[in-house]
Design a protein around this motif. Structure first.
Motif, PDB file in Angstrom:
ATOM      1  N   ASP A 623     -31.123 -15.872 -35.327  1.00 56.67           N
ATOM      2  CA  ASP A 623     -30.630 -14.163 -35.000  1.00 56.67           C
ATOM      3  C   ASP A 623     -29.420 -13.753 -35.647  1.00 56.67           C
ATOM      4  O   ASP A 623     -29.475 -12.466 -36.199  1.00 56.67           O
ATOM      5  CB  ASP A 623     -30.587 -14.080 -33.666  1.00 56.67           C
ATOM      6  N   VAL A 624     -28.231 -14.505 -35.475  1.00 54.08           N
ATOM      7  CA  VAL A 624     -27.324 -13.841 -36.240  1.00 54.08           C
ATOM      8  C   VAL A 624     -26.954 -13.722 -37.302  1.00 54.08           C
ATOM      9  O   VAL A 624     -26.641 -12.726 -37.976  1.00 54.08           O
ATOM     10  CB  VAL A 624     -26.003 -14.766 -35.629  1.00 54.08           C
ATOM     11  N   ILE A 625     -27.482 -14.745 -38.580  1.00 50.69           N
ATOM     12  CA  ILE A 625     -27.516 -14.528 -39.936  1.00 50.69           C
ATOM     13  C   ILE A 625     -28.476 -13.637 -40.311  1.00 50.69           C
ATOM     14  O   ILE A 625     -28.044 -12.716 -41.075  1.00 50.69           O
ATOM     15  CB  ILE A 625     -27.680 -16.041 -40.310  1.00 50.69           C
ATOM     16  N   PRO A 626     -29.586 -13.686 -39.831  1.00 51.54           N
ATOM     17  CA  PRO A 626     -30.534 -12.419 -40.119  1.00 51.54           C
ATOM     18  C   PRO A 626     -30.042 -11.200 -39.763  1.00 51.54           C
ATOM     19  O   PRO A 626     -30.096 -10.186 -40.471  1.00 51.54           O
ATOM     20  CB  PRO A 626     -31.809 -12.776 -39.496  1.00 51.54           C
ATOM     21  N   SER A 725     -19.162  -7.611 -25.156  1.00 48.77           N
ATOM     22  CA  SER A 725     -20.603  -6.962 -24.893  1.00 48.77           C
ATOM     23  C   SER A 725     -21.383  -8.169 -24.367  1.00 48.77           C
ATOM     24  O   SER A 725     -21.325  -9.367 -24.490  1.00 48.77           O
ATOM     25  CB  SER A 725     -21.086  -6.241 -26.366  1.00 48.77           C
ATOM     26  N   GLU A 726     -22.364  -7.533 -23.536  1.00 47.61           N
ATOM     27  CA  GLU A 726     -23.404  -8.477 -22.955  1.00 47.61           C
ATOM     28  C   GLU A 726     -24.780  -8.353 -23.574  1.00 47.61           C
ATOM     29  O   GLU A 726     -25.229  -7.425 -23.890  1.00 47.61           O
ATOM     30  CB  GLU A 726     -23.531  -8.061 -21.478  1.00 47.61           C
ATOM     31  N   TYR A 727     -25.150  -9.677 -23.873  1.00 49.57           N
ATOM     32  CA  TYR A 727     -26.520 -10.128 -24.532  1.00 49.57           C
ATOM     33  C   TYR A 727     -27.595  -9.746 -23.785  1.00 49.57           C
ATOM     34  O   TYR A 727     -27.514 -10.267 -22.609  1.00 49.57           O
ATOM     35  CB  TYR A 727     -26.480 -11.141 -25.266  1.00 49.57           C
ATOM     36  N   PRO A 728     -28.494  -8.963 -24.033  1.00 53.03           N
ATOM     37  CA  PRO A 728     -29.466  -8.293 -22.914  1.00 53.03           C
ATOM     38  C   PRO A 728     -30.640  -9.550 -22.850  1.00 53.03           C
ATOM     39  O   PRO A 728     -30.712 -10.422 -23.670  1.00 53.03           O
ATOM     40  CB  PRO A 728     -30.204  -7.329 -23.734  1.00 53.03           C
ATOM     41  N   GLU A 729     -31.136  -9.364 -21.070  1.00 55.47           N
ATOM     42  CA  GLU A 729     -31.840 -10.577 -21.121  1.00 55.47           C
ATOM     43  C   GLU A 729     -33.427 -10.145 -21.943  1.00 55.47           C
ATOM     44  O   GLU A 729     -34.306 -10.940 -21.925  1.00 55.47           O
ATOM     45  CB  GLU A 729     -31.975 -10.536 -19.655  1.00 55.47           C
ATOM     46  N   GLU A 731     -36.320  -8.778 -24.246  1.00 55.61           N
ATOM     47  CA  GLU A 731     -36.506  -8.816 -25.648  1.00 55.61           C
ATOM     48  C   GLU A 731     -36.306  -7.692 -26.265  1.00 55.61           C
ATOM     49  O   GLU A 731     -36.188  -7.533 -27.374  1.00 55.61           O
ATOM     50  CB  GLU A 731     -37.675  -9.735 -25.785  1.00 55.61           C
ATOM     51  N   CYS A 732     -36.992  -6.532 -25.433  1.00 56.90           N
ATOM     52  CA  CYS A 732     -37.187  -5.272 -25.999  1.00 56.90           C
ATOM     53  C   CYS A 732     -35.781  -4.430 -26.266  1.00 56.90           C
ATOM     54  O   CYS A 732     -35.534  -3.456 -26.947  1.00 56.90           O
ATOM     55  CB  CYS A 732     -37.911  -4.185 -24.728  1.00 56.90           C
ATOM     56  N   ALA A 733     -34.600  -5.098 -25.693  1.00 60.15           N
ATOM     57  CA  ALA A 733     -33.156  -4.516 -25.949  1.00 60.15           C
ATOM     58  C   ALA A 733     -32.451  -5.225 -26.942  1.00 60.15           C
ATOM     59  O   ALA A 733     -31.520  -4.737 -27.252  1.00 60.15           O
ATOM     60  CB  ALA A 733     -32.386  -4.506 -24.639  1.00 60.15           C
ATOM     61  N   PHE A 734     -33.169  -6.122 -27.642  1.00 61.44           N
ATOM     62  CA  PHE A 734     -32.334  -6.934 -28.744  1.00 61.44           C
ATOM     63  C   PHE A 734     -31.873  -6.004 -29.797  1.00 61.44           C
ATOM     64  O   PHE A 734     -30.805  -6.117 -30.238  1.00 61.44           O
ATOM     65  CB  PHE A 734     -33.017  -8.046 -29.106  1.00 61.44           C
ATOM     66  N   ASP A 735     -32.856  -5.197 -30.363  1.00 61.25           N
ATOM     67  CA  ASP A 735     -32.544  -4.488 -31.391  1.00 61.25           C
ATOM     68  C   ASP A 735     -31.641  -3.450 -31.374  1.00 61.25           C
ATOM     69  O   ASP A 735     -30.764  -3.187 -32.064  1.00 61.25           O
ATOM     70  CB  ASP A 735     -33.882  -3.631 -31.876  1.00 61.25           C
ATOM     71  N   ASP A 736     -31.671  -2.605 -29.896  1.00 59.27           N
ATOM     72  CA  ASP A 736     -30.411  -1.978 -29.575  1.00 59.27           C
ATOM     73  C   ASP A 736     -29.076  -2.349 -29.624  1.00 59.27           C
ATOM     74  O   ASP A 736     -28.429  -1.917 -30.191  1.00 59.27           O
ATOM     75  CB  ASP A 736     -30.683  -1.136 -28.330  1.00 59.27           C
ATOM     76  N   PHE A 737     -29.151  -3.876 -29.092  1.00 63.53           N
ATOM     77  CA  PHE A 737     -27.911  -4.525 -29.060  1.00 63.53           C
ATOM     78  C   PHE A 737     -27.210  -4.629 -30.076  1.00 63.53           C
ATOM     79  O   PHE A 737     -26.151  -4.604 -30.413  1.00 63.53           O
ATOM     80  CB  PHE A 737     -28.326  -5.809 -28.219  1.00 63.53           C
TER      81      PHE A 737
END
Length: 751
Positions: A623-626, A725-729, A731-737
């Motif tokens: 996740d982080v590197i990509p 910041s809080e990492y979302p639970e 999966e749909c919110a990952f891109d916005d985060f």
């Protein structure tokens, strides 16, 4: 009072065994001619000494011829009344057996030639204090003294009190050449010079010469000292004392002066000086003998001279290295002069026993000055300023060779300190005087002085004695009769000085004026030396209770400071660790070994340092590197990928922090439990505070598994709320985060 004019025949008839008669003070008017009735005195057949006033025009008639035992005649105006102004050549004609004549202070103006020359047995003649006689009368006074038994001649004060300096000429001593005189006294005569050659007219029998209280200046006459082969005592002391005031101003006095004759010139002139120049040049070579070595000269003085009085003699200058050849010299008195630097050494001092150099304004004494004073028994150096020289003598070299010393006076010398071995060779010392100095400590070793009797430490700045000093003096108290004077010192009376006060109280019988001693104003306790035993008991009692309080207080204070210090260390441990690291880093920079860029560099090697625990490595890779490196284009520091080999983990973390623009922490439960992640988080925070001066340097990504726990609250306290910041639970919110995070970081980089 007996009226001398009223005595009658038969008055002394019954005093056939009387040997001494004094009728001093029995003339009411000393200026009125009075007849001395010689027939009355002729009855005193056994009279040996007659003390009588000397009225004007006094005569001694034929009746005195019957007093065949008369030897001493005292007419002195000092002890009685005397006013006759003239001594005729036959005044003592009827007293042929006189051995002692005192006509001092009689206002004598003239003495006829040979007036004393007829006294075959005359041994002692005193014409002192007849101020108008002058030295010009000496030829008349001494005429035919070679026909007498003269031994002592006193001519003190035979010149007026004030006036220009006087001079003794050769003609004044000419008649003494063939006598057996041994002592001459010419004190208080304004004497300034002697004609060269005058001393050579004195006979070899001369043993004592006194020129005290004059105004002598050095001249060529001093070369004649060489001819005084049997001299024992030479007194040139008190050359600075002025004549008494106001007598010297208002006195009516006109002393007799020498006159010039047609065929004889008695004064020095240029011709005589020129003729005698070569002769005195030769004498100079005799007086200033062959050199002891190539650096100084040796002065030869009469071998018989034993005592030299040169106190208050206007001696001025330094005492350089020189030698004296005076095997008979025993005593030198040179106090009250201006010998301001004692350099030396003075060779030939081995036989000197007593030397007084007090009050000479001296500020320096060299370590070799007394090098040859092995026979010195009494040395007085008081009232000078040699304290600095003594204080700088750390090995005791100044008195190293004075092994015979018995009396040493160093009082009034501004001595601040003395080294322990200062008197290490003075084993025979009996009296040591250090009164009125500035000694604040006493560490001088004295226990080798087995003959010591008195140590004077009066009026110094001593407050106590150390244990070594106490032990040293205790040894002497046990084997000698030593007494010590410590009066005038302000002793410290406190719990710290209990041992000293106990010691000095125990030896109070050896301490002079012990009952008068006082405590200093800075003392914490009172101590009555006149009641020392009770004062000592009370002091010990008070100090014992103070000791308990002191120990408890000390322990409590120590614990309190330990707690405060511990809290301080705990609270600031990360700051301390950061400062230590930065200090090491700067040290390496100064020594040229630093490979770490400074924090204020305009560019960084990494945009973001990712701080994570080992369990989040897969998240970093997937996740982080990509997201941040491949898509957003940030240069990331990933420790599992970018950590350099060969350096410690802590140093690697600090290098990564300093090479990165930002630090992003992936805060999970495993992150919070990891020691190294705790280290990364706190050192990043310290970098933000101390170097970047911006808490936005650290950004926390809080994962759901810790968001509601107590640990997360403690972590959030490390940084401001807007830095996380809080990492979302979902999966749909990952891109916005990730879009929001990337935008936030880019915005921060622009500012």
């Amino acid at each position: 009072m007996i009226n001398i004019t009223m005595v009658y025949s038969g008055l002394f008839a019954d005093l056939t065994s009387l040997t001494e008669l004094s009728l001093k003070g029995n003339i009411q008017n000393k200026f009125k001619p009075t007849v001395i009735k010689d027939d009355v005195f002729s009855e005193l057949k056994s009279l040996e000494t007659l003390k009588i006033d000397g009225p004007a025009n006094v005569t001694f008639g034929k009746g005195f011829q019957n007093i065949t035992m008369l030897q001493k005649l005292d007419l002195s105006g000092i002890t009685g009344n005397c006013s006759f102004q003239r001594i005729s050549h036959n005044m003592f004609l009827n007293m042929p057996k006189l051995t002692y004549v005192d006509v001092s202070a009689c206002d004598i103006l003239d003495i006829e030639e040979g007036a004393f020359g007829k006294l075959q047995y005359l041994e002692h003649l005193d014409v002192s204090h007849n101020k108008q006689l002058g030295f010009a009368s000496l030829p008349n006074i001494t005429h035919n003294l070679n026909k007498t038994s003269i031994r002592v001649l006193r001519g003190n004060g035979i010149n007026c009190l004030s006036g220009i300096g006087t001079k003794i000429l050769k003609r004044h001593f000419e008649n003494l050449k063939h006598t057996n005189i041994s002592e001459i006294y010419f004190e208080k005569n304004r004497l300034e010079q002697l004609e060269p050659g005058a001393f050579r007219l004195l006979p070899n029998t001369i043993t004592s010469i006194s020129f005290g209280e004059n105004k002598l200046t050095q001249g060529r006459y001093i070369l004649d000292y060489f001819f005084l082969q049997n001299i024992r005592v030479y007194n040139i002391s008190v050359q600075l004392r002025p004549p008494p005031f106001p007598e010297s101003i208002f006195e009516q006095c006109a002393e007799k002066t020498d006159v010039l004759h047609e065929n004889k010139q008695y004064f020095d002139n240029e011709d005589i000086q020129e003729k005698e120049g070569n002769k005195y040049e030769s004498m100079m070579n005799d007086f200033i003998g062959s050199k002891w070595n190539e650096h100084h000269v040796t002065f030869y003085i009469p071998k018989t001279l034993e005592v030299l009085y040169a106190n208050m003699s206007r001696l001025y200058g330094t005492v350089p290295e020189f030698g004296i050849n005076a095997t008979g010299a025993r005593e030198i008195y040179a106090q009250d002069n201006f010998l301001y630097s004692w350099d030396g050494p003075v060779h030939g001092m081995e036989n000197i026993k007593i030397m007084d150099l007090s009050n000479n304004f001296c500020s320096h004494i060299s370590k070799s000055f007394l090098k040859y004073a092995r026979g010195l028994t009494t040395l007085r150096m008081s009232k000078n300023d040699i304290g600095k020289s003594l204080s700088s003598d750390m090995e005791g070299e100044i008195f190293k060779n004075t092994v015979s010393m018995k009396v040493l006076d160093l009082s009034y010398n501004n001595i601040v300190d003395l080294s322990a071995p200062m008197f290490k060779n003075l084993e025979r010392l009996q009296t040591l005087n250090l009164q009125n100095n500035q000694l604040s400590t006493w560490r001088v070793k004295v226990d080798h002085m087995k003959s010591i009797q008195f140590i004077n430490l009066k009026q110094n700045r001593l407050t106590t004695f150390g244990k070594e000093a106490q032990m040293s003096l205790t040894k002497l108290f046990q084997i000698t009769n030593l007494s010590i004077d410590l009066s005038g010192n302000q002793f410290l009376c406190s719990c710290d000085s209990v041992h000293f006060l106990e010691w000095i109280t125990g030896y109070r019988n050896r301490v002079v004026h012990f009952n008068r001693y006082e405590c200093s104003s800075t003392s914490s306790h009172k101590f009555n030396f006149s009641d020392a035993d009770n004062s000592l008991k009370l002091l010990k009692k008070n100090c014992k209770s103070y000791l308990v309080i002191y120990i408890v207080t000390s322990v409590a204070v120590a614990i309190m400071f330990s707690i405060i210090f511990g809290i301080f260390l705990l609270k600031n441990k990360w700051k301390i660790r950061y400062v230590i690291y930065r200090f090491k880093q700067r040290f390496k920079t100064y020594t040229g070994h630093s490979i770490i860029p400074q924090a204020d560099s305009p560019s960084y090697e990494y945009d973001i340092m990712i701080s994570y625990s080992a369990k989040e490595l897969s998240f970093v890779l997937t996740d982080v590197i990509p997201r941040l490196e491949n898509e957003a284009g940030f240069q990331l520091y990933i420790k599992d990928r970018d950590e350099p080999a060969g350096i410690s983990c802590g140093e690697a973390i600090m290098e990564a922090i300093q090479k990165s623009k930002r630090v992003v922490c992936l805060v999970t439960k495993s992150f919070l439990k990891s020691t190294w992640q705790d280290y990364e988080l706190n050192m990043s925070r310290m970098e933000a505070i101390e170097d970047r001066e911006n808490l936005n340097f650290v950004h926390l990504i809080i994962f759901p598994d810790v968001c509601n726990g107590s640990i997360s609250i403690q972590t959030l306290d490390l940084v401001r709320q807007e830095c996380f910041s809080e990492y979302p639970e979902e999966e749909c919110a990952f891109d916005d985060f990730w879009e929001t995070l990337i935008s936030h970081i880019k915005e921060l980089n622009r500012h």
